[in-house]
Scaffold this active site. Structure first.
Site, short mmCIF file in Angstrom:
data_model
loop_
_atom_site.label_atom_id
_atom_site.label_comp_id
_atom_site.label_asym_id
_atom_site.label_seq_id
_atom_site.Cartn_x
_atom_site.Cartn_y
_atom_site.Cartn_z
CD1 TRP A 194 39.85 51.21 35.75
CD2 TRP A 194 39.15 52.06 33.81
NE1 TRP A 194 38.56 51.65 35.93
CE2 TRP A 194 38.10 52.17 34.77
CE3 TRP A 194 38.92 52.52 32.52
CZ2 TRP A 194 36.86 52.73 34.46
CZ3 TRP A 194 37.68 53.08 32.23
CH2 TRP A 194 36.67 53.19 33.19
CG ASP A 195 41.84 53.05 39.40
OD1 ASP A 195 40.89 53.49 40.04
OD2 ASP A 195 42.00 51.84 39.17
CD GLU A 210 34.14 46.81 37.63
OE1 GLU A 210 33.69 47.32 38.68
OE2 GLU A 210 35.33 46.48 37.51
CE LYS A 260 31.34 48.82 41.04
NZ LYS A 260 32.37 47.76 41.13
CD GLN A 261 32.74 51.97 37.08
OE1 GLN A 261 33.49 52.91 37.27
NE2 GLN A 261 33.10 50.71 37.34
#
Length: 598
Positions: free
Chosen positions: A191-192, A330, A451-452
């Site tokens: 998805w970057d 994630e 995680k983010q």
């Protein structure tokens, strides 16, 4: 072979089959093909020796094996007299356009190519044109020199242009999350693009267009993926490769424990929304109605159909729910004690689904009547579907807990608080907290630990006004302090185990806490040049984080917004910056901007 990632070394690594070598005159040639796709690749090389500006006539012989060809020269060297070797190589593949055959094309090109000096001159000229379009210049407050920050921004822009360029536009390639620079993730597309396209959109939108058409070519595979899971529309995979099928692994190795762990990351259905978001924002920048009508509309409407189909109506609550998915975080892929993978009502997923449905409804109004009828008949979209979309945009469930905190997913509030200080004291670097906990027989699924950015991705992608409109339509309060309160809550519970995390967190803090935002920006800037994750950069650069840091300067600190066919700027520069200079393209116009503190 695949030898750049230690944990891949035991996997199959023979990807090329030699087809032959040859030599004639000053030329050597080699041809091979890939073992699965049978893509043929040809190389032709010519080598010359020079001394004192004159070509040397040197004795040489060809050295050839099955998969190797070279030329060995024997020449007398004289002390104090420079000796130069110039080797020029041309590469073509069987997928190249406007060629007869790849070996013939490579031979033709290498014979026509000029000298090294000629090629260097055209190379420099090509890069000059790119820098004129893409370079962002920083001016330091007090007349200082931005030095290292400027150098790293240039480096990251360079890497972006090495991966997505005018050369790749006609090659049917996507944007791998690790560029073409290493073997991590095996070149897969994630998805970057969400972090990458904004830089391209405002500089070379024709590259974005080609990359979106890459996605359109794989729409059939996305439809098939949705059909296999019992859904309508299109379900793009979390990881994809050459033909667009799902490539996500089902197990992954924790190098800390040496154990193979089940991997549910394919449940990150939010990649669908990222593609829809990219389509819509490309259109906002370019006003390219032709693209929207013939490529973008079909993808966006099929993604909308998917979200409508996966949304389940809870009759008792009179709300729609999305069950069994994963968000961007994630770390969390199931609730503690549950034997069912996935989470229910991930806030980011649900809100993005509503946004996609809104845009799909708007799109139906934008399309001409003839094209609208065509596409609705093609995909089987009827009036009853449109009415369901409208209902979902009013009744999607978003879970809250505490004092106005948007729950990352349903049940998040029941998780345990994590001892961050204790973990840092014990382990030092805890960016990969998931690996640490698994090695200790524990799981991040038990804790309020991310995680983010997950919920905070909403504040990264949308303005406060856009989110207020969405939440009000859904019937949820969105108070003035909702954004800062949620930022503070989740920032304290994030390990930054992804290089994208500091980009998103720096962005969302840019208005409320500029010094903290600037600190996170500088940490994000170090992601690859300092390999802050301790060993991941040699496996391949992190292209999303690279482009994201460039975009922080480009759009966040200038607060560029695209709304109602207008480019809006509302700059709030960090204290160390005096000004930002850049060139943008908006709806066919070139704008040279200097954005200062005033």
């Amino acid at each position: 072979i695949n030898a750049g990632v230690d944990r891949y070394k035991k996997l199959s690594s023979g990807h090329l089959e030699p087809l032959g070598t040859s030599a004639s005159g000053d030329l050597i040639q080699l041809k091979a093909q890939t073992v699965q796709s049978e893509l043929r690749i040809a190389l032709s090389a010519r080598t010359a020796l020079f001394s004192g500006g004159r070509t040397l006539k040197a004795e040489s012989k060809v050295a050839a094996e099955k998969a190797f060809v070279g030329r060995v020269f024997k020449v007398r060297a004289v002390q104090g007299r420079p000796l130069a070797a110039e080797k020029i190589v041309s590469l073509h593949s069987s997928r190249d356009k406007a060629i007869s055959e790849c070996l013939l094309a490579s031979e033709k090109d290498v014979r026509r190519a000029g000298s090294f000096d000629d090629l260097l001159r055209t190379h420099r000229q090509a890069w000059k044109c790119l820098w004129d379009r893409f370079r962002i210049e920083l001016e330091w407050a007090g007349g200082g020199n931005p030095g290292r920050q400027q150098l790293i921004l240039d480096l990251y822009t360079f890497h972006l242009l090495q991966t997505a360029s005018f050369h790749t536009m006609d090659m049917d390639v996507g944007v791998p999350s690790r560029g073409w620079h290493g073997e991590a993730y095996r070149g897969h597309i994630f998805w970057d693009e969400l972090f990458i396209f904004p830089v391209l959109n405002l500089r070379a939108p024709q590259i974005t267009r080609a990359l979106l058409i890459y996605r359109h070519r794989r729409l059939r595979e996305a439809r098939e993926a949705a059909r296999r899971e019992g859904y309508e529309g299109a379900m793009y995979p979390w990881q994809s490769g050459s033909d667009g099928r799902e490539e996500s692994q089902t197990v992954h190795l924790n190098p800390r424990s040496g154990r193979w762990i089940p991997d549910n990351s394919h449940l990150q259905r939010h990649v669908n929304s990222a593609i829809a978001y990219n389509i819509w924002h490309y259109y906002q920048v370019t006003d390219d109605l032709e693209f929207l009508s013939f490529y973008g509309a079909e993808m966006l409407l099929e993604i909308a159909r998917f979200w409508a189909g996966i949304s389940v109506r809870n009759e008792a609550a009179d709300r729609y729910e999305i069950l069994g998915v994963m968000g961007p975080d994630e770390y969390h892929d199931t609730m503690p004690g549950s034997d069912r993978p996935g989470l229910d009502n991930n806030a980011y997923t649900n809100v993005m689904a509503v946004w996609v449905l809104f845009r799909a409804l708007e799109l139906l109004d934008i399309l001409g009547e003839e094209r609208k009828i065509e596409i609705c008949e093609t995909i089987g979209l009827g009036p009853e579907d449109v009415e369901r979309w409208k209902d979902i945009t009013r009744k999607m469930k978003v879970v809250f807990h505490g004092d106005g905190i948007i729950s990352q997913f349903e049940g998040y509030d029941r998780l345990e608080e994590f001892d961050w200080d204790g973990a840092r004291e014990k382990h030092g670097d805890i960016q990969r907290l998931d690996r640490i906990l698994e090695a200790e027989g524990d799981s991040p699924n038990r804790y309020k630990a991310s995680k983010q950015a997950d919920v905070l991705m909403l504040f990264y992608l949308f303005s406060a006004e856009e989110l207020e409109d969405l939440f009000e339509r859904l019937g949820y309060p969105f108070e003035e302090d909702t954004i800062p309160k949620n930022i503070e809550y989740y920032l304290r519970r994030t390990s930054h185990g992804s290089t994208l995390s500091r980009v998103a967190h720096s962005w969302v803090l840019a208005r409320s806490d500029r010094p903290r935002s600037w600190d996170l920006f500088n940490e994000a800037l170090k992601s690859d040049v300092a390999d802050i994750q301790g060993g991941t950069t040699p496996e391949g650069i992190h292209l999303g984080a690279m482009a994201g840091t460039v975009d922080l300067v480009q759009r966040c600190y200038t607060e560029i917004r695209l709304r109602d066919g207008v480019l809006w700027l509302n700059p709030q520069l960090p204290d160390p910056l005096e000004a930002i200079k850049m060139t943008l393209r908006y709806r066919g116009q070139t704008l040279r901007l200097r954005v200062g503190k005033d």
